[in-house]
Design a protein around this motif. Structure first.
Motif, mmCIF file in Angstrom:
data_model
loop_
_atom_site.group_PDB
_atom_site.id
_atom_site.type_symbol
_atom_site.label_atom_id
_atom_site.label_comp_id
_atom_site.label_asym_id
_atom_site.label_seq_id
_atom_site.Cartn_x
_atom_site.Cartn_y
_atom_site.Cartn_z
ATOM 1 N N LEU A 395 -27.352 56.174 14.972
ATOM 2 C CA LEU A 395 -27.031 55.663 13.644
ATOM 3 C C LEU A 395 -27.766 56.441 12.559
ATOM 4 O O LEU A 395 -27.218 56.711 11.486
ATOM 5 C CB LEU A 395 -27.383 54.178 13.571
ATOM 6 N N ALA A 396 -29.026 56.827 12.820
ATOM 7 C CA ALA A 396 -29.791 57.588 11.828
ATOM 8 C C ALA A 396 -29.169 58.957 11.590
ATOM 9 O O ALA A 396 -29.201 59.489 10.471
ATOM 10 C CB ALA A 396 -31.240 57.737 12.287
ATOM 11 N N GLY A 397 -28.577 59.543 12.647
ATOM 12 C CA GLY A 397 -27.958 60.862 12.486
ATOM 13 C C GLY A 397 -26.611 60.835 11.824
ATOM 14 O O GLY A 397 -26.067 61.891 11.476
ATOM 15 N N SER A 398 -26.040 59.659 11.612
ATOM 16 C CA SER A 398 -24.684 59.579 11.052
ATOM 17 C C SER A 398 -24.619 60.032 9.606
ATOM 18 O O SER A 398 -23.532 60.332 9.099
ATOM 19 C CB SER A 398 -24.149 58.148 11.170
ATOM 20 N N SER A 399 -25.752 60.077 8.920
ATOM 21 C CA SER A 399 -25.751 60.492 7.520
ATOM 22 C C SER A 399 -25.915 61.998 7.361
ATOM 23 O O SER A 399 -25.822 62.514 6.242
ATOM 24 C CB SER A 399 -26.872 59.773 6.757
ATOM 25 N N ARG A 400 -26.159 62.717 8.444
ATOM 26 C CA ARG A 400 -26.316 64.162 8.352
ATOM 27 C C ARG A 400 -24.952 64.845 8.217
ATOM 28 O O ARG A 400 -23.957 64.377 8.770
ATOM 29 C CB ARG A 400 -27.037 64.708 9.584
ATOM 30 N N PRO A 401 -24.897 65.996 7.521
ATOM 31 C CA PRO A 401 -23.603 66.691 7.368
ATOM 32 C C PRO A 401 -23.012 67.151 8.691
ATOM 33 O O PRO A 401 -21.786 67.284 8.808
ATOM 34 C CB PRO A 401 -23.951 67.884 6.459
ATOM 35 N N ASP A 402 -23.872 67.446 9.676
ATOM 36 C CA ASP A 402 -23.370 67.952 10.951
ATOM 37 C C ASP A 402 -23.190 66.854 11.996
ATOM 38 O O ASP A 402 -23.119 67.129 13.191
ATOM 39 C CB ASP A 402 -24.323 69.027 11.492
ATOM 40 N N PHE A 403 -23.121 65.605 11.551
ATOM 41 C CA PHE A 403 -22.963 64.505 12.505
ATOM 42 C C PHE A 403 -21.643 64.641 13.261
ATOM 43 O O PHE A 403 -21.556 64.344 14.456
ATOM 44 C CB PHE A 403 -23.032 63.173 11.765
ATOM 45 N N VAL A 404 -20.600 65.059 12.558
ATOM 46 C CA VAL A 404 -19.319 65.323 13.224
ATOM 47 C C VAL A 404 -18.927 66.763 12.958
ATOM 48 O O VAL A 404 -19.174 67.311 11.873
ATOM 49 C CB VAL A 404 -18.204 64.375 12.724
ATOM 50 N N ARG A 405 -18.321 67.390 13.964
ATOM 51 C CA ARG A 405 -17.800 68.756 13.846
ATOM 52 C C ARG A 405 -16.357 68.733 14.326
ATOM 53 O O ARG A 405 -16.093 68.631 15.528
ATOM 54 C CB ARG A 405 -18.638 69.744 14.644
ATOM 55 N N VAL A 406 -15.450 68.792 13.383
ATOM 56 C CA VAL A 406 -14.034 68.614 13.715
ATOM 57 C C VAL A 406 -13.444 69.893 14.278
ATOM 58 O O VAL A 406 -13.860 71.006 13.927
ATOM 59 C CB VAL A 406 -13.240 68.156 12.471
ATOM 60 N N GLU A 407 -12.487 69.729 15.147
ATOM 61 C CA GLU A 407 -11.735 70.833 15.711
ATOM 62 C C GLU A 407 -10.375 70.306 16.148
ATOM 63 O O GLU A 407 -10.160 69.095 16.239
ATOM 64 C CB GLU A 407 -12.476 71.446 16.900
ATOM 65 N N ARG A 408 -9.458 71.205 16.396
ATOM 66 C CA ARG A 408 -8.112 70.797 16.803
ATOM 67 C C ARG A 408 -8.171 70.208 18.216
ATOM 68 O O ARG A 408 -8.665 70.850 19.155
ATOM 69 C CB ARG A 408 -7.169 71.998 16.764
ATOM 70 N N SER A 409 -7.670 68.961 18.329
ATOM 71 C CA SER A 409 -7.714 68.258 19.615
ATOM 72 C C SER A 409 -6.318 67.750 19.966
ATOM 73 O O SER A 409 -5.566 67.302 19.088
ATOM 74 C CB SER A 409 -8.688 67.085 19.553
#
Length: 559
Positions: A395-409
């Motif tokens: 939960l603490a990491g959810s505010s970081r810009p790199d929390f999600v890295r999107v790619e074609r799935s």
């Protein structure tokens, strides 16, 4: 005495034109004698009309030689002084100083340029006036006839006498006739510039008696500087030449120009003073929001973030006030969230610690069964604490810009994989409501985590063998992923609060998790720019839908 000479272009025997026109009173007289009465003359001609500089003359706007103008301030030295004092000056003082310096520089440049141009024009106007001052003399020389007697001129002095009768000197201009090293003909008392009283000029002009042509020259004597035209006149019948002199006192001419620009300098100083007073008040008024911001910032502490700036107007400073207030809102929300988190974590950790402490205090160390039972309880509570810490880290990491890295799935493949993983969560009838065919930009690992968390919740609150269905669908608005169950459902009052940290619904109990599962799901979907929707009612199950729009797929996208 110094002398600079310019030889005039000569149209006839080196003689140039002289202004002519009958004056109202005789403009000259021989030294020591009464003024000579004016001789009869014909009506003024166009040449005579130009004899004197009238009010339309451009001399009122004469401009100076740029070389004589002063230089501007040494900007390097001023900048160095400002740099040393910058730490001591307020913003108000620095802004006002910059405005005054720019205003002073503008006035200095404008004044210097105007002075230089006026002085240059002054020299040109003087030479032009002298050059146009030979009409009468040229006419008399060309005809050789005295218009008064209708006979030819015999003596050069007689011709110069008649020319001086018809010449009206302008202000700061004088004339005389020189013969044998002395002034034999002088202007009358109404002329202020007395050339005959400067022996250095008389001596210098006498040396021009043998010159073959008229000349415009600059004569510098101990008393002043002259710009003069000298016309040597010699007739065949008269072996003694006479030099006609018409001269401007250039220092007197320039003194008028200097007085004009001295007045300009005084007006400029007054203007700068007015700018300083008005600028001080105006800059102070413009910086008032900054002072309010400073005072508000001084009152803010970690215990009180409620202070806000009163914002008025619609300009850059008001935007600064709105931005500052928005920052305070975020800080206050962050501090409140941190305090709430610490309170919640303390509460959640206190319970397992209390349980372990109570069992350890009451255990019978000699009873092997009791020791094993207490050990099991302690390990269970420690495992719960580990899960809690893991969820908090996520939960603490959810505010970081790199929390999600999107790619074609491939969403269809992802749906099949998540379904395979959910079968181990519990004995339920696992179904697929809808399977999307296509690709979409998401963080596949985080979405799988959120999807499995929703499936785990469905298993917790549904009966064995009941239906739990997964679904995926690509729509024009984006991607929808859901989990549907036939469990106990969620009351209307709990639908919003179950997404808060450490919050459980009325139908749950402490043993069923840390209370962070749905909070993590909401954080993951929010990081994708989406929302989590809930459709539920007590007794008929729940459907959790993760809706992710297309527009948010560009940030943090892997190449």
């Amino acid at each position: 005495m110094t002398e600079k000479t310019e030889r005039l272009p000569v149209a006839d025997s080196g003689r140039q034109y002289l202004r002519a026109g009958p004056p109202a009173t005789p403009p000259f007289a021989a030294p020591g004698t009464p003024s000579v009465p004016p001789a009869p003359a014909p009506a003024p001609t166009a040449a005579a009309a130009g004899a004197s500089r009238n009010a339309a003359s451009p001399l009122s706007s004469r401009r100076p030689d740029p070389a004589a103008a002063g230089t501007g301030p040494k900007h390097g030295r001023v900048d160095g002084l400002l740099a040393r004092l910058a730490g001591q000056w307020t913003v108000r003082s620095r802004v006002l100083s910059a405005v005054l310096m720019l205003s002073a520089l503008g006035l200095l440049v404008a004044g210097t340029a105007a002075y230089a141009l006026q002085r240059t024009n002054l020299n040109a106007d003087v030479d032009d006036s002298l050059s146009r001052s030979f009409g009468e003399l040229q006419t008399l020389l060309d005809t050789g006839i005295d218009p008064n007697t209708r006979t030819g001129f015999v003596e050069a002095e007689q011709l110069v006498y008649l020319v001086m009768q018809r010449t009206l000197p302008a202000p700061n201009e004088g004339m005389m006739g020189v013969q044998d090293g002395r002034a034999i003909l002088v202007a009358n008392d109404s002329v202020d510039v007395r050339l005959e009283n400067d022996p250095e000029l008389v001596s210098a002009v006498a040396g021009r008696a043998g010159s073959p042509s008229a000349q415009i020259s600059t004569f510098s004597t101990s008393s002043t500087t002259y710009r003069a035209v000298t016309v040597p006149v010699q007739l065949a019948q008269d072996p003694q030449p006479t030099v006609f002199v018409l001269a401007f006192d250039t220092q007197a001419e320039r003194s008028q120009l200097n007085q004009t620009f001295a007045t300009f300098a005084l007006i400029s100083l007054g203007t700068l003073l007015l700018i300083a007073v008005v600028g001080w008040l105006l800059v102070g008024n413009l910086l008032q929001p900054v002072r309010r911001l400073r005072d508000t910032a001084r009152q803010i502490s970690d215990c009180d973030l409620s202070q806000r700036i009163t914002v008025t107007g619609n300009d850059d400073l008001s935007d600064l006030g709105h931005t500052f207030n928005a920052m305070l809102d975020r800080l206050e929300g962050s501090f409140t969230s941190q305090r709430q988190l610490l309170d919640d974590v303390g509460h959640e950790l206190r319970t397992p610690i209390t349980i372990m402490q109570g069992h350890l205090e009451l255990q019978d160390s000699a009873d092997r069964a009791d020791v094993d039972a207490v050990r099991g309880v302690a390990l269970d509570e420690l495992g719960r604490m580990r899960f809690l810490v893991d969820d908090l880290v996520t939960l603490a990491g959810s505010s970081r810009p790199d929390f999600v890295r999107v790619e074609r799935s491939d969403i269809g493949r992802l749906t099949d994989e998540v379904l395979d993983k959910t079968r181990g969560l519990g004995s339920r009838t696992w179904l697929v409501d809808s399977r999307a065919e296509g690709v979409f930009r998401i963080d596949e690992r985080r979405i799988t985590q959120a999807w499995l968390q929703l499936a785990a919740n469905a298993v917790k609150f549904s009966g064995e063998g009941s239906i739990v269905a997964l679904g995926s669908r690509l729509e024009p608005e984006g991607l929808s992923l859901w989990v549907r169950d036939e469990g106990i459902g969620i009351p209307q009052a709990d639908r919003k609060r179950i997404f808060d940290r450490f919050t459980r619904g009325a139908n749950s109990n402490r043993a069923e998790g840390s209370g962070l599962g749905l909070t993590i799901v909401d954080a993951i979907v929010h990081a994708h720019g989406g929302i989590v929707e809930l459709d539920s009612a007590p007794g008929r199950g729940s459907t959790f839908t993760m809706s992710i729009p297309h527009a948010t797929q560009q940030p943090n996208e892997d190449p």
